[in-house]
Motif scaffolding. Structure first.
Motif: not given
Length: 87
Positions: A21-24, A26-30
């Motif tokens: 979830y944290d990786q997802a 972070e990917s959306i924010r990037a």
């Protein structure tokens, strides 16, 4: 299987889900940051083009010449078409 082993596997699964979830997120924010950076780049290039085209430098002179050519061409085309088609 004891209750302790079952609880341990549930905890590791929750940790794995939390990491994914944290990786997802972070990917959306990037992705959002990249999208807004592209927007800023487009606006910046348009503003710099406008300033450069109106300036006294080489690009400003070339831009002014191209504008004058287009205006003169638009003025001459109707008369040239009349001569070619009607006369």
């Amino acid at each position: 299987m004891s209750n302790m082993e079952n609880l341990e596997s549930q905890l590791t699964e929750k940790e794995r889900q939390a990491r994914i979830y944290d990786q997802a997120v972070e990917s959306i924010r990037a992705q959002q940051v990249r999208r807004s950076a592209r927007g800023y780049a487009v606006i910046s290039s348009a503003m710099n083009y406008g300033e450069g085209a109106l300036g006294d430098g080489a690009f400003g002179r070339i831009s002014q010449g191209a504008k004058m050519f287009c205006i003169l061409f638009a003025m001459l085309v109707p008369s040239l078409l009349v001569w070619r088609v009607l006369l």
